[in-house]
Design an enzyme around this catalytic site. Sequence first.
Site, PDB file in Angstrom:
ATOM      1  N   LYS A   5     -12.895  -0.869   6.968  1.00 33.67           N
ATOM      2  CA  LYS A   5     -13.453  -1.743   5.930  1.00 33.67           C
ATOM      3  C   LYS A   5     -14.467  -2.722   6.511  1.00 33.67           C
ATOM      4  O   LYS A   5     -15.571  -2.831   6.007  1.00 33.67           O
ATOM      5  CB  LYS A   5     -12.337  -2.515   5.221  1.00 33.67           C
TER       6      LYS A   5
ATOM      7  N   ASP B 252      -0.096  -5.782   9.181  1.00 32.93           N
ATOM      8  CA  ASP B 252      -1.205  -4.860   8.899  1.00 32.93           C
ATOM      9  C   ASP B 252      -2.399  -5.725   8.483  1.00 32.93           C
ATOM     10  O   ASP B 252      -2.388  -6.360   7.424  1.00 32.93           O
ATOM     11  CB  ASP B 252      -0.790  -3.909   7.764  1.00 32.93           C
TER      12      ASP B 252
ATOM     13  N   TRP C 105       0.868  -1.180   0.000  1.00 33.22           N
ATOM     14  CA  TRP C 105       0.000   0.000   0.000  1.00 33.22           C
ATOM     15  C   TRP C 105       0.910   1.238   0.000  1.00 33.22           C
ATOM     16  O   TRP C 105       1.795   1.342   0.874  1.00 33.22           O
ATOM     17  CB  TRP C 105      -0.869  -0.046   1.266  1.00 33.22           C
TER      18      TRP C 105
HETATM   19  C1  LMR Z   1      -6.917   2.060  -0.461  1.00 33.31           C
HETATM   20  O1  LMR Z   1      -5.892   1.388  -0.492  1.00 33.31           O
HETATM   21  O2  LMR Z   1      -7.523   2.418  -1.488  1.00 33.31           O
HETATM   22  C2  LMR Z   1      -7.516   2.456   0.872  1.00 33.31           C
HETATM   23  O3  LMR Z   1      -6.781   1.901   1.896  1.00 33.31           O
HETATM   24  C3  LMR Z   1      -7.741   3.913   1.002  1.00 33.31           C
HETATM   25  C4  LMR Z   1      -6.492   4.729   1.139  1.00 33.31           C
HETATM   26  O4  LMR Z   1      -6.456   5.569   2.051  1.00 33.31           O
HETATM   27  O5  LMR Z   1      -5.551   4.573   0.366  1.00 33.31           O
END
Ligand code: LMR
Length: 397
Positions: free
Chosen positions: A246, A211, A130
């Site tokens: 979520k 996570d 992420w």
């Molecule tokens: C995502 O990965 O789209 C979500 O976790 C929202 C974000 O804040 O990036």
Amino acid sequence: MFETLKPLPMDAILGIMTLFRADSHPSKIDLSVGVYQDEQGRTPVLPSVKRAEQAILAAQDSKTYVAIAGNAAFNRSIEELIYGKDHPALKAGRVSTVQTPGGSGGLSIAGHLVARAKPNARIYLSDPTWPNHQPLLKVAGLTLDTYPYYDYAKHRVDFEPMIARLDKASAGELVLIHGCCHNPCGADLSKEQWEALTQLCERRGLVPFIDIAYQGLAEGLDEDAFGVRLMAARLPEVVVVSSCSKNLGLYRERVGVASFVSANAEAAKLATANAANVARGIYSMPPDHGAAIAAYILGNAELRAQWVKELAEMRTRLNSLRRLLVEKLAARKTPMDFSFIAKEHGMFSFLGITKEQVIRLREEFHIYMVESSRVNIAGINHANVDRVADAIAAVLK
Ligand code: LMR
């Protein structure tokens, strides 16, 4: 002084959300930000959340501060959700948990606490991960590194190179692992791989930093926590960050936790006090409302059962949409085999198409996804899936 600041590129995920909102096309499709959407493309408040919220508002008679570590009942309930009620680490008093503003707040507090305990500690992030993991953990003071995670050609976890890389890490270094529903690729570790990774962490003295922001959206609340529970039972120290964005749909309320498994109960007390002290120096206290909702639901047998059912509906829908998309793409005889999408979990998968093709989908077909080709499966529904499949087939020609 502000004129000295540099212009910034758009945020990899939220920037696409902005572009989507600015598009006036009547049948635009949003497969970008990781927010659940129902068959009508809405992100409704869960009925269990509405009921809890009404009860809380009716009973609330003060807005005084709660505590730096947040709502104690919430923290206990989330610990049970993550580790399981009878987990040996919980029984031994080795777990400390603080409520945080969302999973991002949890990452920040956990990162700062690790950096306080071990300045400049090295943390290996999965490649890919992420995109917000990097700034959050860097600002916290950690040294970032990566390990290979995803095989883009075979569309699966690249486990041998991953293990080979981590086998070269030094004792005390951390490994960021996605507990389930890997964001962005959707490819999760199997039970055997969790076992092998746990053995590696044991052997090399590595500290998992897990996570688990999507607990409950892959196979089930307990099933998705398999890896966290295994590692917390076998290893002396584990860092866990979770979120209610979520699985409870509490996105804007900002509800999460940073949770620490320490080697013994004495160290756990130090972790609790220091995590609270870190939070005090950043935002002082977390917001209350969302955590109060989660605590109310998790502490009330009837509401909890209702929420578990609502969560199962979201999960089942995601899994069936995966199969539907694969079927629709197969029917168009695309040059790429997309069957891997049905084997992955959670909200995300990479389509595996090029950035140019992603941009064409956006500009010509009004279909929005992250430029890495990450799609939010929840943005698909029975009314738009043919258009999505047609457009993907068109850009692949
Ligand atoms: C995502 O990965 O789209 C979500 O976790 C929202 C974000 O804040 O990036």
